[in-house]
Design a protein around this motif. Structure first.
Motif, PDB file in Angstrom:
ATOM      1  N   LYS A   7     136.199  29.387  35.817  1.00 32.43           N
ATOM      2  CA  LYS A   7     137.203  30.495  35.855  1.00 32.43           C
ATOM      3  C   LYS A   7     137.256  30.985  37.390  1.00 32.43           C
ATOM      4  CE  LYS A   7     136.875  32.081  31.353  1.00 32.43           C
ATOM      5  NZ  LYS A   7     137.091  30.666  30.934  1.00 32.43           N
ATOM      6  N   GLY A   8     136.452  30.333  38.403  1.00 29.85           N
ATOM      7  CA  GLY A   8     136.614  31.024  39.760  1.00 29.85           C
ATOM      8  C   GLY A   8     135.708  32.263  40.060  1.00 29.85           C
ATOM      9  N   VAL A   9     134.763  32.438  39.291  1.00 26.00           N
ATOM     10  CA  VAL A   9     133.769  33.449  39.346  1.00 26.00           C
ATOM     11  C   VAL A   9     132.606  32.914  40.139  1.00 26.00           C
ATOM     12  CG1 VAL A   9     132.272  35.186  38.230  1.00 26.00           C
ATOM     13  CG2 VAL A   9     134.735  34.827  37.584  1.00 26.00           C
ATOM     14  N   THR A  10     131.830  33.502  41.066  1.00 27.35           N
ATOM     15  CA  THR A  10     130.616  32.782  41.737  1.00 27.35           C
ATOM     16  C   THR A  10     129.345  33.864  41.191  1.00 27.35           C
ATOM     17  OG1 THR A  10     131.909  31.963  43.434  1.00 27.35           O
ATOM     18  CG2 THR A  10     129.585  32.431  43.866  1.00 27.35           C
ATOM     19  N   VAL A  11     128.377  33.298  40.569  1.00 22.11           N
ATOM     20  CA  VAL A  11     127.241  33.916  40.630  1.00 22.11           C
ATOM     21  C   VAL A  11     126.282  34.110  41.530  1.00 22.11           C
ATOM     22  CG1 VAL A  11     125.187  34.156  38.798  1.00 22.11           C
ATOM     23  CG2 VAL A  11     127.182  33.491  37.767  1.00 22.11           C
ATOM     24  N   LYS A  12     126.039  35.105  42.128  1.00 24.07           N
ATOM     25  CA  LYS A  12     125.566  35.427  43.186  1.00 24.07           C
ATOM     26  C   LYS A  12     123.967  35.366  43.097  1.00 24.07           C
ATOM     27  CE  LYS A  12     127.409  35.646  46.839  1.00 24.07           C
ATOM     28  NZ  LYS A  12     127.990  34.652  47.670  1.00 24.07           N
ATOM     29  N   SER A  13     123.608  36.170  42.094  1.00 23.84           N
ATOM     30  CA  SER A  13     122.481  36.304  41.586  1.00 23.84           C
ATOM     31  C   SER A  13     122.138  36.751  39.909  1.00 23.84           C
ATOM     32  CB  SER A  13     121.504  37.110  42.488  1.00 23.84           C
ATOM     33  OG  SER A  13     121.783  38.522  42.222  1.00 23.84           O
ATOM     34  N   VAL A  14     120.911  36.455  39.565  1.00 24.86           N
ATOM     35  CA  VAL A  14     120.757  37.104  38.229  1.00 24.86           C
ATOM     36  C   VAL A  14     119.167  37.248  38.433  1.00 24.86           C
ATOM     37  CG1 VAL A  14     120.124  34.736  37.075  1.00 24.86           C
ATOM     38  CG2 VAL A  14     120.764  36.917  35.962  1.00 24.86           C
ATOM     39  N   HIS A  15     118.995  38.562  37.508  1.00 20.38           N
ATOM     40  CA  HIS A  15     117.308  38.760  37.596  1.00 20.38           C
ATOM     41  C   HIS A  15     117.153  39.560  36.102  1.00 20.38           C
ATOM     42  CE1 HIS A  15     117.262  38.614  41.909  1.00 20.38           C
ATOM     43  NE2 HIS A  15     118.691  38.992  42.075  1.00 20.38           N
ATOM     44  N   TRP A  16     116.108  38.905  35.503  1.00 19.96           N
ATOM     45  CA  TRP A  16     115.697  39.562  34.369  1.00 19.96           C
ATOM     46  C   TRP A  16     114.780  40.777  34.837  1.00 19.96           C
ATOM     47  CZ3 TRP A  16     117.295  34.801  34.456  1.00 19.96           C
ATOM     48  CH2 TRP A  16     118.030  34.137  33.514  1.00 19.96           C
ATOM     49  N   THR A  17     114.797  41.982  34.282  1.00 20.69           N
ATOM     50  CA  THR A  17     114.196  42.863  34.862  1.00 20.69           C
ATOM     51  C   THR A  17     113.494  44.012  33.903  1.00 20.69           C
ATOM     52  OG1 THR A  17     116.208  44.413  34.339  1.00 20.69           O
ATOM     53  CG2 THR A  17     116.174  43.473  36.413  1.00 20.69           C
ATOM     54  N   LEU A  18     112.548  44.633  34.341  1.00 20.92           N
ATOM     55  CA  LEU A  18     111.930  45.651  33.629  1.00 20.92           C
ATOM     56  C   LEU A  18     112.670  46.910  33.716  1.00 20.92           C
ATOM     57  CD1 LEU A  18     108.210  44.889  34.707  1.00 20.92           C
ATOM     58  CD2 LEU A  18     109.431  44.070  32.559  1.00 20.92           C
ATOM     59  N   GLY A  19     112.527  47.785  32.586  1.00 15.81           N
ATOM     60  CA  GLY A  19     113.236  49.222  32.787  1.00 15.81           C
ATOM     61  C   GLY A  19     114.334  49.406  31.766  1.00 15.81           C
ATOM     62  N   GLN A  30     120.218  40.588  18.134  1.00 13.14           N
ATOM     63  CA  GLN A  30     120.264  39.296  18.163  1.00 13.14           C
ATOM     64  C   GLN A  30     119.922  38.548  19.152  1.00 13.14           C
ATOM     65  OE1 GLN A  30     124.142  37.473  16.878  1.00 13.14           O
ATOM     66  NE2 GLN A  30     124.072  36.348  18.687  1.00 13.14           N
ATOM     67  N   GLY A  31     120.136  39.168  20.517  1.00 16.66           N
ATOM     68  CA  GLY A  31     119.584  38.489  21.756  1.00 16.66           C
ATOM     69  C   GLY A  31     118.255  38.530  21.915  1.00 16.66           C
ATOM     70  N   ALA A  32     117.715  39.411  21.366  1.00 16.77           N
ATOM     71  CA  ALA A  32     116.216  39.712  21.452  1.00 16.77           C
ATOM     72  C   ALA A  32     115.480  38.899  20.630  1.00 16.77           C
ATOM     73  CB  ALA A  32     115.779  41.047  21.119  1.00 16.77           C
ATOM     74  N   ARG A  33     115.968  38.910  19.399  1.00 12.55           N
ATOM     75  CA  ARG A  33     115.455  37.688  18.602  1.00 12.55           C
ATOM     76  C   ARG A  33     115.556  36.126  18.831  1.00 12.55           C
ATOM     77  NH1 ARG A  33     118.411  40.627  14.706  1.00 12.55           N
ATOM     78  NH2 ARG A  33     119.983  39.002  14.453  1.00 12.55           N
ATOM     79  N   THR A  34     116.609  36.045  19.768  1.00 18.45           N
ATOM     80  CA  THR A  34     116.599  34.694  20.218  1.00 18.45           C
ATOM     81  C   THR A  34     116.247  34.418  21.841  1.00 18.45           C
ATOM     82  OG1 THR A  34     118.843  34.795  20.685  1.00 18.45           O
ATOM     83  CG2 THR A  34     118.359  34.050  18.297  1.00 18.45           C
ATOM     84  N   ILE A  35     115.183  35.450  22.108  1.00 18.02           N
ATOM     85  CA  ILE A  35     115.101  35.529  23.682  1.00 18.02           C
ATOM     86  C   ILE A  35     114.629  34.346  24.458  1.00 18.02           C
ATOM     87  CG2 ILE A  35     112.610  35.802  23.268  1.00 18.02           C
ATOM     88  CD1 ILE A  35     114.836  38.070  25.697  1.00 18.02           C
ATOM     89  N   LYS A  36     113.915  33.334  23.620  1.00 15.89           N
ATOM     90  CA  LYS A  36     114.102  31.979  24.357  1.00 15.89           C
ATOM     91  C   LYS A  36     114.893  31.251  24.802  1.00 15.89           C
ATOM     92  CE  LYS A  36     109.241  31.397  22.198  1.00 15.89           C
ATOM     93  NZ  LYS A  36     108.300  30.276  21.187  1.00 15.89           N
ATOM     94  N   GLY A  37     116.047  31.675  24.329  1.00 11.91           N
ATOM     95  CA  GLY A  37     117.317  30.939  24.636  1.00 11.91           C
ATOM     96  C   GLY A  37     117.995  31.728  25.896  1.00 11.91           C
ATOM     97  N   SER A  38     117.329  32.610  26.321  1.00 14.71           N
ATOM     98  CA  SER A  38     118.250  33.464  27.428  1.00 14.71           C
ATOM     99  C   SER A  38     118.431  32.776  28.744  1.00 14.71           C
ATOM    100  CB  SER A  38     117.474  34.702  27.764  1.00 14.71           C
ATOM    101  OG  SER A  38     118.040  35.467  28.790  1.00 14.71           O
ATOM    102  N   PRO A  39     117.412  31.916  29.147  1.00 12.95           N
ATOM    103  CA  PRO A  39     117.955  31.135  30.408  1.00 12.95           C
ATOM    104  C   PRO A  39     118.770  30.163  30.084  1.00 12.95           C
ATOM    105  CG  PRO A  39     115.372  31.247  30.127  1.00 12.95           C
ATOM    106  CD  PRO A  39     116.128  31.696  28.918  1.00 12.95           C
ATOM    107  N   ASP A  40     118.952  29.435  28.767  1.00 14.14           N
ATOM    108  CA  ASP A  40     119.888  28.583  28.577  1.00 14.14           C
ATOM    109  C   ASP A  40     121.405  29.054  28.551  1.00 14.14           C
ATOM    110  OD1 ASP A  40     118.128  26.514  28.682  1.00 14.14           O
ATOM    111  OD2 ASP A  40     117.625  26.422  26.600  1.00 14.14           O
ATOM    112  N   ARG A  41     121.361  30.237  27.904  1.00 10.40           N
ATOM    113  CA  ARG A  41     122.476  31.070  27.902  1.00 10.40           C
ATOM    114  C   ARG A  41     123.095  31.651  29.031  1.00 10.40           C
ATOM    115  NH1 ARG A  41     119.876  33.280  23.049  1.00 10.40           N
ATOM    116  NH2 ARG A  41     119.394  34.983  24.227  1.00 10.40           N
ATOM    117  N   PHE A  42     122.343  31.920  30.140  1.00 10.87           N
ATOM    118  CA  PHE A  42     122.564  32.038  31.265  1.00 10.87           C
ATOM    119  C   PHE A  42     123.242  30.928  32.018  1.00 10.87           C
ATOM    120  CE2 PHE A  42     121.792  31.808  36.008  1.00 10.87           C
ATOM    121  CZ  PHE A  42     122.756  32.707  36.208  1.00 10.87           C
TER     122      PHE A  42
END
Length: 96
Positions: free
Chosen positions: A35-47, A13-25
């Motif tokens: 909720k008091g959680v800090t996002v330090k970094s996100v990286h879309w990766t190969l592998g 499902q996530g792959a079919r709607t890949i274009k929405g990935s940045p918005d979902r992030f």
């Protein structure tokens, strides 16, 4: 604050709607901050993984956030607790 490294793979499902990935992030980041959680970094990766996420926050808040994210059906996650050098020194000091 505890650090967590999350390894993420898209579901079909996530792959079919890949274009929405940045918005979902961005939606995830907003929910995390509420909720008091800090996002330090996100990286879309190969592998073997499609994304790598680094967060800091209370374990219970991270668990709730992980369950909410899983219920959306776009990704599967594997979360690892990370330790800083200072935290490791304290843990190792307790060894015989």
């Amino acid at each position: 604050m505890p650090a967590y490294i999350t390894l993420i793979n898209f579901t079909d499902q996530g792959a079919r709607t890949i274009k929405g990935s940045p918005d979902r992030f961005e939606a995830f980041k907003t929910a995390a901050e509420s909720k008091g959680v800090t996002v330090k970094s996100v990286h879309w990766t190969l592998g073997a993984y499609d994304l790598v996420l680094v967060t800091e926050g209370p374990e219970d808040a991270l668990m709730t956030l992980s369950l909410q994210t899983a219920s959306l059906g776009n990704v599967r996650t594997q979360t690892l607790r990370g330790f800083t050098v200072t935290e490791m020194r304290k843990l190792l000091a307790g060894l015989p």
